[in-house]
Design a protein around this motif. Structure first.
Motif, PDB file in Angstrom:
ATOM      1  N   VAL A 136      42.614  20.512  59.453  1.00  0.00           N
ATOM      2  CA  VAL A 136      42.456  21.560  58.489  1.00  0.00           C
ATOM      3  C   VAL A 136      41.358  21.513  58.031  1.00  0.00           C
ATOM      4  CG1 VAL A 136      44.984  21.892  58.431  1.00  0.00           C
ATOM      5  CG2 VAL A 136      43.734  21.030  56.615  1.00  0.00           C
ATOM      6  N   GLY A 137      40.606  20.432  57.882  1.00  0.00           N
ATOM      7  CA  GLY A 137      39.260  20.410  57.233  1.00  0.00           C
ATOM      8  C   GLY A 137      39.538  19.960  55.688  1.00  0.00           C
ATOM      9  N   ARG A 138      38.246  19.345  55.292  1.00  0.00           N
ATOM     10  CA  ARG A 138      38.274  18.638  53.964  1.00  0.00           C
ATOM     11  C   ARG A 138      38.719  19.378  52.785  1.00  0.00           C
ATOM     12  NH1 ARG A 138      35.833  13.658  52.530  1.00  0.00           N
ATOM     13  NH2 ARG A 138      34.812  13.877  54.844  1.00  0.00           N
ATOM     14  N   PRO A 139      38.155  20.718  52.643  1.00  0.00           N
ATOM     15  CA  PRO A 139      38.636  21.483  51.378  1.00  0.00           C
ATOM     16  C   PRO A 139      40.266  21.755  51.153  1.00  0.00           C
ATOM     17  CG  PRO A 139      36.760  22.557  52.217  1.00  0.00           C
ATOM     18  CD  PRO A 139      37.094  21.283  53.392  1.00  0.00           C
ATOM     19  N   VAL A 140      40.796  22.130  52.388  1.00  0.00           N
ATOM     20  CA  VAL A 140      42.284  22.269  52.504  1.00  0.00           C
ATOM     21  C   VAL A 140      42.843  21.200  52.290  1.00  0.00           C
ATOM     22  CG1 VAL A 140      44.385  23.263  53.492  1.00  0.00           C
ATOM     23  CG2 VAL A 140      42.056  24.406  53.853  1.00  0.00           C
ATOM     24  N   ALA A 141      42.743  20.012  52.873  1.00  0.00           N
ATOM     25  CA  ALA A 141      43.322  18.635  52.981  1.00  0.00           C
ATOM     26  C   ALA A 141      43.281  18.180  51.531  1.00  0.00           C
ATOM     27  CB  ALA A 141      42.617  17.626  53.739  1.00  0.00           C
ATOM     28  N   LYS A 142      42.270  18.245  50.569  1.00  0.00           N
ATOM     29  CA  LYS A 142      42.101  17.889  49.303  1.00  0.00           C
ATOM     30  C   LYS A 142      43.019  18.760  48.481  1.00  0.00           C
ATOM     31  CE  LYS A 142      37.267  16.168  48.862  1.00  0.00           C
ATOM     32  NZ  LYS A 142      36.104  16.297  48.225  1.00  0.00           N
ATOM     33  N   GLU A 143      43.247  20.045  48.612  1.00  0.00           N
ATOM     34  CA  GLU A 143      44.243  20.741  48.010  1.00  0.00           C
ATOM     35  C   GLU A 143      45.593  20.207  48.275  1.00  0.00           C
ATOM     36  OE1 GLU A 143      44.066  25.098  48.186  1.00  0.00           O
ATOM     37  OE2 GLU A 143      42.252  25.226  48.931  1.00  0.00           O
ATOM     38  N   VAL A 144      45.802  19.796  49.428  1.00  0.00           N
ATOM     39  CA  VAL A 144      47.373  19.286  49.746  1.00  0.00           C
ATOM     40  C   VAL A 144      47.687  17.989  49.226  1.00  0.00           C
ATOM     41  CG1 VAL A 144      48.762  18.529  51.800  1.00  0.00           C
ATOM     42  CG2 VAL A 144      47.588  20.652  52.085  1.00  0.00           C
ATOM     43  N   LEU A 145      46.539  17.043  49.531  1.00  0.00           N
ATOM     44  CA  LEU A 145      46.725  15.450  49.081  1.00  0.00           C
ATOM     45  C   LEU A 145      46.316  15.264  47.666  1.00  0.00           C
ATOM     46  CD1 LEU A 145      44.820  14.207  52.207  1.00  0.00           C
ATOM     47  CD2 LEU A 145      47.214  14.209  51.735  1.00  0.00           C
ATOM     48  N   LEU A 146      45.384  16.140  47.017  1.00  0.00           N
ATOM     49  CA  LEU A 146      45.107  15.742  45.584  1.00  0.00           C
ATOM     50  C   LEU A 146      45.445  16.843  44.663  1.00  0.00           C
ATOM     51  CD1 LEU A 146      40.880  15.190  46.156  1.00  0.00           C
ATOM     52  CD2 LEU A 146      42.968  13.525  46.268  1.00  0.00           C
ATOM     53  N   ALA A 147      46.098  17.929  45.028  1.00  0.00           N
ATOM     54  CA  ALA A 147      46.442  18.909  44.044  1.00  0.00           C
ATOM     55  C   ALA A 147      47.880  19.427  44.310  1.00  0.00           C
ATOM     56  CB  ALA A 147      45.608  20.165  44.011  1.00  0.00           C
ATOM     57  N   GLU A 172      50.189  30.278  56.108  1.00  0.00           N
ATOM     58  CA  GLU A 172      49.183  29.481  55.738  1.00  0.00           C
ATOM     59  C   GLU A 172      48.968  28.518  56.867  1.00  0.00           C
ATOM     60  OE1 GLU A 172      49.451  29.998  51.099  1.00  0.00           O
ATOM     61  OE2 GLU A 172      50.642  28.372  51.846  1.00  0.00           O
ATOM     62  N   SER A 173      49.960  27.762  57.287  1.00  0.00           N
ATOM     63  CA  SER A 173      49.675  26.632  58.321  1.00  0.00           C
ATOM     64  C   SER A 173      49.043  27.253  59.573  1.00  0.00           C
ATOM     65  CB  SER A 173      50.942  25.842  58.435  1.00  0.00           C
ATOM     66  OG  SER A 173      51.577  25.231  57.315  1.00  0.00           O
ATOM     67  N   LEU A 174      49.621  28.450  59.998  1.00  0.00           N
ATOM     68  CA  LEU A 174      49.194  29.034  61.067  1.00  0.00           C
ATOM     69  C   LEU A 174      47.627  29.300  61.141  1.00  0.00           C
ATOM     70  CD1 LEU A 174      49.587  30.087  64.086  1.00  0.00           C
ATOM     71  CD2 LEU A 174      50.152  32.326  62.920  1.00  0.00           C
ATOM     72  N   ASP A 175      47.297  29.990  59.840  1.00  0.00           N
ATOM     73  CA  ASP A 175      45.864  30.494  59.415  1.00  0.00           C
ATOM     74  C   ASP A 175      44.864  29.389  59.449  1.00  0.00           C
ATOM     75  OD1 ASP A 175      46.887  33.126  59.249  1.00  0.00           O
ATOM     76  OD2 ASP A 175      46.889  33.056  57.153  1.00  0.00           O
ATOM     77  N   VAL A 176      45.285  28.036  59.055  1.00  0.00           N
ATOM     78  CA  VAL A 176      44.490  27.067  59.125  1.00  0.00           C
ATOM     79  C   VAL A 176      44.464  26.042  60.262  1.00  0.00           C
ATOM     80  CG1 VAL A 176      44.292  26.931  56.418  1.00  0.00           C
ATOM     81  CG2 VAL A 176      45.973  25.369  57.582  1.00  0.00           C
ATOM     82  N   HIS A 177      45.082  26.583  61.348  1.00  0.00           N
ATOM     83  CA  HIS A 177      45.342  25.987  62.644  1.00  0.00           C
ATOM     84  C   HIS A 177      46.074  24.617  62.612  1.00  0.00           C
ATOM     85  CE1 HIS A 177      42.619  29.174  64.081  1.00  0.00           C
ATOM     86  NE2 HIS A 177      41.749  28.710  63.315  1.00  0.00           N
ATOM     87  N   LEU A 178      46.953  24.641  61.360  1.00  0.00           N
ATOM     88  CA  LEU A 178      47.780  23.424  61.603  1.00  0.00           C
ATOM     89  C   LEU A 178      49.014  23.413  62.386  1.00  0.00           C
ATOM     90  CD1 LEU A 178      48.470  20.530  60.388  1.00  0.00           C
ATOM     91  CD2 LEU A 178      49.420  21.687  58.516  1.00  0.00           C
ATOM     92  N   LEU A 179      49.445  24.852  62.507  1.00  0.00           N
ATOM     93  CA  LEU A 179      50.310  25.183  63.425  1.00  0.00           C
ATOM     94  C   LEU A 179      49.666  26.007  64.751  1.00  0.00           C
ATOM     95  CD1 LEU A 179      53.039  26.845  61.116  1.00  0.00           C
ATOM     96  CD2 LEU A 179      53.363  24.704  62.581  1.00  0.00           C
ATOM     97  N   THR A 180      50.347  25.538  65.870  1.00  0.00           N
ATOM     98  CA  THR A 180      49.954  26.129  67.191  1.00  0.00           C
ATOM     99  C   THR A 180      50.466  27.613  67.039  1.00  0.00           C
ATOM    100  OG1 THR A 180      49.929  23.680  68.108  1.00  0.00           O
ATOM    101  CG2 THR A 180      49.724  25.865  69.801  1.00  0.00           C
ATOM    102  N   GLU A 181      51.492  27.795  66.680  1.00  0.00           N
ATOM    103  CA  GLU A 181      52.399  28.792  67.187  1.00  0.00           C
ATOM    104  C   GLU A 181      53.413  29.024  65.959  1.00  0.00           C
ATOM    105  OE1 GLU A 181      54.785  31.441  70.450  1.00  0.00           O
ATOM    106  OE2 GLU A 181      54.387  29.327  70.741  1.00  0.00           O
ATOM    107  N   LEU A 182      53.722  30.335  65.529  1.00  0.00           N
ATOM    108  CA  LEU A 182      54.507  30.596  64.453  1.00  0.00           C
ATOM    109  C   LEU A 182      55.707  31.554  65.051  1.00  0.00           C
ATOM    110  CD1 LEU A 182      55.365  30.501  61.393  1.00  0.00           C
ATOM    111  CD2 LEU A 182      53.827  32.340  61.039  1.00  0.00           C
TER     112      LEU A 182
END
Length: 259
Positions: free
Chosen positions: A159-170, A178-188
């Motif tokens: 998902v890229g560093r900025p989104v990963a930081k939001e999940v892991l640090l905040a 949201e997961s589909l929008d950041v391509h964490l999900l292949t399909e919704l």
């Protein structure tokens, strides 16, 4: 919630998994609904046993959760008692690395929460299909630890560093959209359509050449700096296979001999 039909377990020795298999694919359901499918050491051992089978007989793997949840994380009761030596054993990380390295593609089918170790299990898969109820999160820092089974680097790759930081640090929780929008999900898809969506993806993958799939996955996971040599070697192997000749001949026959 009643799970959709999944068939009987084909490995009666499993206590935490339900398994269905064919020559084409293996589907497993994480089945500890009383603790929200938390991943304990018994489940880790049983997932290793599944990996043993898939290393011996490569097939597509799909991983599902029971009772409307994928996995709420590692079993906190066990995690609380683990010490330094347990961390250095890499109990979960070695399993997830192994799942990521399986010869054929893997699919996580996620309804409800995939948190902590459950999220890291999903991150280790090649594809993730979810529903509007899907929730990804890594709450480990709130428990005084890190997401130490792959999230700190796999999630950034996905998902890229900025989104990963939001999940892991905040502590951000990503919902299905949201997961589909950041391509964490292949399909919704809706929850009751998840099994069909997984089957459609399995069918698409199964139409490809088995060895071509395996070598493509290996090349994609190859260390930086090994390209293009490793691609050339993989292609050299495939150019000499009967399957390559047969598939290209069928293609040309359909096209009337035109390339």
């Amino acid at each position: 919630m009643t799970d959709p039909p999944f068939g009987p377990a084909t490995a009666p020795g499993f206590n935490t998994l339900i398994m269905r298999e064919s020559d084409r694919d293996v589907s497993i359901r994480l089945n500890r609904p009383d603790v929200r499918n938390a991943i304990d050491e018994e489940m880790v051992d049983e997932l290793h046993a599944v990996c043993d089978q898939l290393d011996e007989h490569p097939r597509i793997l799909s991983i599902h959760g029971a009772s409307g949840i994928f996995a709420a994380g590692a079993d906190i009761r066990q995690l609380r008692e683990r010490g330094r030596a347990d961390a250095l054993r890499g109990i979960n990380s070695k399993l997830f690395d192994r799942i990521a390295a399986l010869p054929m593609p893997t699919i996580a089918v996620i309804d409800g929460h995939a948190l902590g170790g459950g999220a890291e299990l999903a991150y280790a898969c090649d594809f993730r299909i979810g529903s509007p109820k899907t929730r990804f999160g890594n709450p480990e820092t709130g428990l005084g630890i890190i997401a130490g089974a792959g999230a700190t680097w796999r999630l950034m790759e996905l998902v890229g560093r900025p989104v990963a930081k939001e999940v892991l640090l905040a502590g951000r929780i990503l919902d299905g959209r949201e997961s589909l929008d950041v391509h964490l999900l292949t399909e919704l898809v809706e929850s009751d359509e998840l099994e069909d969506a997984a089957e459609r993806l399995i069918e698409k993958i199964a139409k490809q050449g088995d060895l071509a799939l395996q070598l493509t996955k290996n090349v994609m996971h190859a260390p930086e700096g090994s390209h293009p040599v490793i691609e050339q070697i993989a292609q050299a192997v495939l150019f000499e296979t009967d399957e390559k000749h047969e598939r290209m001949t069928r293609f040309l026959d359909k096209k009337g001999g035109k390339s």
